[in-house]
Design a protein around this motif. Structure first.
Motif, PDB file in Angstrom:
ATOM      1  N   LEU A 262    -100.404 -26.782   5.021  1.00 32.17           N
ATOM      2  CA  LEU A 262    -100.964 -25.437   4.974  1.00 32.17           C
ATOM      3  C   LEU A 262     -99.889 -24.422   4.611  1.00 32.17           C
ATOM      4  CD1 LEU A 262    -103.385 -25.720   7.966  1.00 32.17           C
ATOM      5  CD2 LEU A 262    -103.974 -25.484   5.589  1.00 32.17           C
ATOM      6  N   ALA A 263     -98.623 -24.642   5.071  1.00 28.31           N
ATOM      7  CA  ALA A 263     -97.543 -23.738   4.676  1.00 28.31           C
ATOM      8  C   ALA A 263     -97.325 -23.802   3.170  1.00 28.31           C
ATOM      9  CB  ALA A 263     -96.257 -24.107   5.420  1.00 28.31           C
ATOM     10  N   LEU A 264     -97.390 -25.002   2.601  1.00 29.56           N
ATOM     11  CA  LEU A 264     -97.243 -25.143   1.143  1.00 29.56           C
ATOM     12  C   LEU A 264     -98.357 -24.404   0.418  1.00 29.56           C
ATOM     13  CD1 LEU A 264     -96.220 -28.873   0.679  1.00 29.56           C
ATOM     14  CD2 LEU A 264     -94.920 -26.870   0.003  1.00 29.56           C
ATOM     15  N   ILE A 265     -99.601 -24.534   0.930  1.00 24.13           N
ATOM     16  CA  ILE A 265    -100.728 -23.867   0.266  1.00 24.13           C
ATOM     17  C   ILE A 265    -100.539 -22.351   0.306  1.00 24.13           C
ATOM     18  CG2 ILE A 265    -103.199 -23.433   0.448  1.00 24.13           C
ATOM     19  CD1 ILE A 265    -103.498 -26.314   1.373  1.00 24.13           C
TER      20      ILE A 265
ATOM     21  N   ARG B 154     -99.105 -17.449  -2.666  1.00 23.81           N
ATOM     22  CA  ARG B 154     -98.332 -16.222  -2.865  1.00 23.81           C
ATOM     23  C   ARG B 154     -97.770 -16.171  -4.282  1.00 23.81           C
ATOM     24  NH1 ARG B 154     -94.162 -16.577   0.985  1.00 23.81           N
ATOM     25  NH2 ARG B 154     -95.727 -16.240   2.584  1.00 23.81           N
ATOM     26  N   HIS B 155     -97.359 -17.313  -4.831  1.00 25.76           N
ATOM     27  CA  HIS B 155     -96.772 -17.335  -6.168  1.00 25.76           C
ATOM     28  C   HIS B 155     -97.816 -17.220  -7.260  1.00 25.76           C
ATOM     29  CE1 HIS B 155     -92.466 -17.994  -5.866  1.00 25.76           C
ATOM     30  NE2 HIS B 155     -92.723 -18.617  -4.723  1.00 25.76           N
ATOM     31  N   TYR B 156     -98.884 -18.037  -7.171  1.00 23.46           N
ATOM     32  CA  TYR B 156     -99.830 -18.159  -8.287  1.00 23.46           C
ATOM     33  C   TYR B 156    -101.128 -17.413  -8.034  1.00 23.46           C
ATOM     34  CZ  TYR B 156     -96.718 -21.802  -9.933  1.00 23.46           C
ATOM     35  OH  TYR B 156     -95.626 -22.498 -10.375  1.00 23.46           O
ATOM     36  N   LYS B 157    -101.302 -16.811  -6.844  1.00 27.06           N
ATOM     37  CA  LYS B 157    -102.514 -16.072  -6.494  1.00 27.06           C
ATOM     38  C   LYS B 157    -103.774 -16.926  -6.618  1.00 27.06           C
ATOM     39  CE  LYS B 157    -100.051 -12.317  -6.109  1.00 27.06           C
ATOM     40  NZ  LYS B 157     -99.203 -12.621  -4.949  1.00 27.06           N
ATOM     41  N   THR B 158    -103.656 -18.223  -6.373  1.00 29.35           N
ATOM     42  CA  THR B 158    -104.838 -19.073  -6.420  1.00 29.35           C
ATOM     43  C   THR B 158    -104.650 -20.253  -5.478  1.00 29.35           C
ATOM     44  OG1 THR B 158    -106.254 -20.428  -7.809  1.00 29.35           O
ATOM     45  CG2 THR B 158    -103.941 -20.389  -8.381  1.00 29.35           C
ATOM     46  N   THR B 159    -105.772 -20.767  -4.958  1.00 24.86           N
ATOM     47  CA  THR B 159    -105.723 -22.026  -4.203  1.00 24.86           C
ATOM     48  C   THR B 159    -106.511 -23.100  -4.932  1.00 24.86           C
ATOM     49  OG1 THR B 159    -107.589 -21.267  -2.895  1.00 24.86           O
ATOM     50  CG2 THR B 159    -105.411 -20.982  -1.937  1.00 24.86           C
ATOM     51  N   ASP B 160    -106.832 -22.851  -6.202  1.00 28.17           N
ATOM     52  CA  ASP B 160    -107.610 -23.799  -6.998  1.00 28.17           C
ATOM     53  C   ASP B 160    -106.677 -24.869  -7.552  1.00 28.17           C
ATOM     54  OD1 ASP B 160    -109.174 -25.154  -8.724  1.00 28.17           O
ATOM     55  OD2 ASP B 160    -110.141 -23.385  -9.573  1.00 28.17           O
ATOM     56  N   VAL B 161    -106.893 -26.130  -7.138  1.00 29.58           N
ATOM     57  CA  VAL B 161    -105.957 -27.178  -7.559  1.00 29.58           C
ATOM     58  C   VAL B 161    -106.053 -27.454  -9.062  1.00 29.58           C
ATOM     59  CG1 VAL B 161    -105.698 -28.361  -5.369  1.00 29.58           C
ATOM     60  CG2 VAL B 161    -107.627 -28.893  -6.815  1.00 29.58           C
ATOM     61  N   THR B 162    -107.183 -27.087  -9.697  1.00 34.40           N
ATOM     62  CA  THR B 162    -107.274 -27.346 -11.132  1.00 34.40           C
ATOM     63  C   THR B 162    -106.502 -26.323 -11.944  1.00 34.40           C
ATOM     64  OG1 THR B 162    -109.296 -26.059 -11.269  1.00 34.40           O
ATOM     65  CG2 THR B 162    -109.531 -28.419 -10.886  1.00 34.40           C
ATOM     66  N   GLN B 163    -106.105 -25.200 -11.304  1.00 36.05           N
ATOM     67  CA  GLN B 163    -105.324 -24.202 -12.043  1.00 36.05           C
ATOM     68  C   GLN B 163    -103.822 -24.333 -11.787  1.00 36.05           C
ATOM     69  OE1 GLN B 163    -106.865 -20.324 -11.309  1.00 36.05           O
ATOM     70  NE2 GLN B 163    -108.950 -20.932 -11.880  1.00 36.05           N
ATOM     71  N   MET B 164    -103.430 -25.196 -10.870  1.00 41.71           N
ATOM     72  CA  MET B 164    -101.989 -25.399 -10.608  1.00 41.71           C
ATOM     73  C   MET B 164    -101.482 -26.446 -11.583  1.00 41.71           C
ATOM     74  SD  MET B 164    -102.150 -25.643  -6.514  1.00 41.71           S
ATOM     75  CE  MET B 164    -103.096 -24.500  -5.552  1.00 41.71           C
ATOM     76  N   ASP B 165    -101.351 -26.059 -12.864  1.00 41.90           N
ATOM     77  CA  ASP B 165    -101.021 -27.048 -13.882  1.00 41.90           C
ATOM     78  C   ASP B 165     -99.811 -26.624 -14.690  1.00 41.90           C
ATOM     79  OD1 ASP B 165    -102.151 -24.955 -15.072  1.00 41.90           O
ATOM     80  OD2 ASP B 165    -103.707 -26.050 -16.151  1.00 41.90           O
ATOM     81  N   SER B 166     -98.874 -25.846 -14.079  1.00 43.40           N
ATOM     82  CA  SER B 166     -97.743 -25.355 -14.863  1.00 43.40           C
ATOM     83  C   SER B 166     -96.753 -26.474 -15.193  1.00 43.40           C
ATOM     84  CB  SER B 166     -97.017 -24.237 -14.117  1.00 43.40           C
ATOM     85  OG  SER B 166     -96.656 -24.685 -12.846  1.00 43.40           O
ATOM     86  N   MET B 167     -96.870 -27.647 -14.544  1.00 43.74           N
ATOM     87  CA  MET B 167     -95.981 -28.761 -14.879  1.00 43.74           C
ATOM     88  C   MET B 167     -96.672 -29.769 -15.772  1.00 43.74           C
ATOM     89  SD  MET B 167     -93.840 -29.484 -11.434  1.00 43.74           S
ATOM     90  CE  MET B 167     -92.856 -30.813 -12.075  1.00 43.74           C
TER      91      MET B 167
ATOM     92  N   ILE C 293    -106.208 -24.263  10.112  1.00 44.17           N
ATOM     93  CA  ILE C 293    -106.938 -24.247   8.837  1.00 44.17           C
ATOM     94  C   ILE C 293    -107.661 -22.914   8.659  1.00 44.17           C
ATOM     95  CG2 ILE C 293    -108.928 -25.290   7.692  1.00 44.17           C
ATOM     96  CD1 ILE C 293    -107.909 -27.985   8.675  1.00 44.17           C
ATOM     97  N   VAL C 294    -108.244 -22.386   9.752  1.00 45.35           N
ATOM     98  CA  VAL C 294    -108.907 -21.077   9.652  1.00 45.35           C
ATOM     99  C   VAL C 294    -107.890 -19.999   9.286  1.00 45.35           C
ATOM    100  CG1 VAL C 294    -110.130 -19.318  10.955  1.00 45.35           C
ATOM    101  CG2 VAL C 294    -110.773 -21.694  11.212  1.00 45.35           C
ATOM    102  N   PHE C 295    -106.684 -20.053   9.907  1.00 43.30           N
ATOM    103  CA  PHE C 295    -105.628 -19.099   9.568  1.00 43.30           C
ATOM    104  C   PHE C 295    -105.297 -19.186   8.088  1.00 43.30           C
ATOM    105  CE2 PHE C 295    -104.386 -18.289  13.994  1.00 43.30           C
ATOM    106  CZ  PHE C 295    -104.035 -16.962  13.881  1.00 43.30           C
ATOM    107  N   ALA C 296    -105.133 -20.429   7.577  1.00 44.08           N
ATOM    108  CA  ALA C 296    -104.763 -20.593   6.164  1.00 44.08           C
ATOM    109  C   ALA C 296    -105.864 -20.059   5.255  1.00 44.08           C
ATOM    110  CB  ALA C 296    -104.488 -22.061   5.870  1.00 44.08           C
ATOM    111  N   ILE C 297    -107.144 -20.302   5.636  1.00 40.13           N
ATOM    112  CA  ILE C 297    -108.262 -19.813   4.818  1.00 40.13           C
ATOM    113  C   ILE C 297    -108.232 -18.288   4.757  1.00 40.13           C
ATOM    114  CG2 ILE C 297    -110.770 -19.596   4.750  1.00 40.13           C
ATOM    115  CD1 ILE C 297    -110.906 -22.425   5.910  1.00 40.13           C
ATOM    116  N   LEU C 298    -108.014 -17.647   5.921  1.00 42.05           N
ATOM    117  CA  LEU C 298    -108.016 -16.190   5.932  1.00 42.05           C
ATOM    118  C   LEU C 298    -106.792 -15.630   5.217  1.00 42.05           C
ATOM    119  CD1 LEU C 298    -109.355 -15.561   9.525  1.00 42.05           C
ATOM    120  CD2 LEU C 298    -110.586 -15.541   7.370  1.00 42.05           C
ATOM    121  N   LEU C 299    -105.621 -16.286   5.347  1.00 36.65           N
ATOM    122  CA  LEU C 299    -104.405 -15.784   4.707  1.00 36.65           C
ATOM    123  C   LEU C 299    -104.486 -15.910   3.191  1.00 36.65           C
ATOM    124  CD1 LEU C 299    -101.512 -16.973   7.009  1.00 36.65           C
ATOM    125  CD2 LEU C 299    -102.110 -14.645   6.430  1.00 36.65           C
ATOM    126  N   THR C 300    -105.186 -16.946   2.686  1.00 38.85           N
ATOM    127  CA  THR C 300    -105.294 -17.092   1.242  1.00 38.85           C
ATOM    128  C   THR C 300    -106.515 -16.368   0.695  1.00 38.85           C
ATOM    129  OG1 THR C 300    -106.453 -19.173   1.576  1.00 38.85           O
ATOM    130  CG2 THR C 300    -104.107 -19.307   1.178  1.00 38.85           C
TER     131      THR C 300
END
Lengths: 103, 165
Positions: free
Chosen positions: A80-83, A88-101, B67-74
């Motif tokens: 979750l820390a990685l996500i 913060r860097h890419y402004k997305t959590t969509d795994v299909t858009q994390m394709d810079s490599m 997981i709820v924290f991560a959902i809200l933070l993102t």
């Protein structure tokens, strides 16, 4: 059906549901949730086999699940820390858009 | 197969399916907590009381909240406009179906299934603690080190980076 068999069927369903989620969802958090479900299915297998074994007094299954839960908690924290860092860097959590490599 | 086992198993699998298919991520996390609680009930049915309560403490109490924290933070709490499944979902579903086939084949061809429930009387927390402090002392120390390192690493990864001159 023997009791052990029913527990194994439940564990199989949980594992496959988690696998489907981890492989098909777009959101990285949902992928992590799928992995957690798969880990829990494995834990259920450990406990079921421990309970139906003839050497239950050795507590091997219980110990394995205790350490497995601890490792899963560490995995969830780092994942979750990685996500959050990626978000913060890419402004997305969509795994299909994390394709810079991608080549 | 008892009635209570059937109810718990159906609830657990239904919440797992809901956790994987719902659109709103907060609902997914809630369904996931339900699946974890159902699993804890299954552990209690299997006479693993310590594991059952550890499951509730660690998973329902800590991991689901994390997981709820991560959902809200993102900022993923509002439902997404685009489809929730990725474009290559049919490949993933095919792989999962293949895995399901292999698991069902393994289950059907296994002969070592014990029909009777052996009697376990000696699974008290005291005995688990005794074992953890004697036979499993090295794994216990290693797991403590792993948890410390992982939590420090998680804080460092998630920390805001300072601008270097």
């Amino acid at each position: 059906m023997s009791p052990l068999f029913t527990y194994l069927v439940v564990s199989t369903f949980l594992f496959v549901i988690g696998l489907v989620g981890a492989l098909t969802r777009r959101n990285a958090i949902m992928v992590l949730i799928g992995i957690e479900l798969m880990l829990n299915a494995a834990n259920l297998n450990f406990i079921a086999f421990w309970r139906f074994s003839s050497h239950a007094e050795a507590l091997a299954g219980i110990m394995f699940v205790i350490f497995s839960i601890a490792v899963a908690a560490a995995e969830a924290a780092v994942g979750l820390a990685l996500i959050i860092a990626i978000n913060r860097h890419y402004k997305t959590t969509d795994v299909t858009q994390m394709d810079s490599m991608r080549g | 197969m008892t009635v209570s086992f059937a109810i718990i198993a159906i609830l657990t699998i239904a919440s797992a399916i809901a956790a994987m298919t719902l659109r709103n991520l907060v609902h997914c996390a809630l369904a996931l907590a339900g699946a974890f609680a159902g699993l804890a009930a299954l552990y209690l049915q299997l006479d693993a009381q310590f594991i059952g309560f550890a499951q509730i403490l660690v998973y329902v109490g800590a991991v689901a909240i994390l997981i709820v924290f991560a959902i809200l933070l993102t900022g993923g709490s509002d439902p997404a406009k685009q489809p929730i499944f990725s474009s290559g979902w049919c490949i993933g579903a095919g792989v999962a179906l293949a895995v399901l086939g292999v698991l069902v084949w393994a289950l059907r061809s296994s002969h070592t299934i014990n029909e009777t429930l052996p009697d376990v009387s000696n699974t008290s927390v005291r005995r688990i603690g005794d074992q953890l402090m004697t036979k499993y002392i090295l794994p216990l120390e290693v797991i403590g080190l792993l948890l410390t390192a992982a939590l420090i690493g998680a804080v460092i990864i998630a920390m805001k980076e300072e601008k270097t001159k």
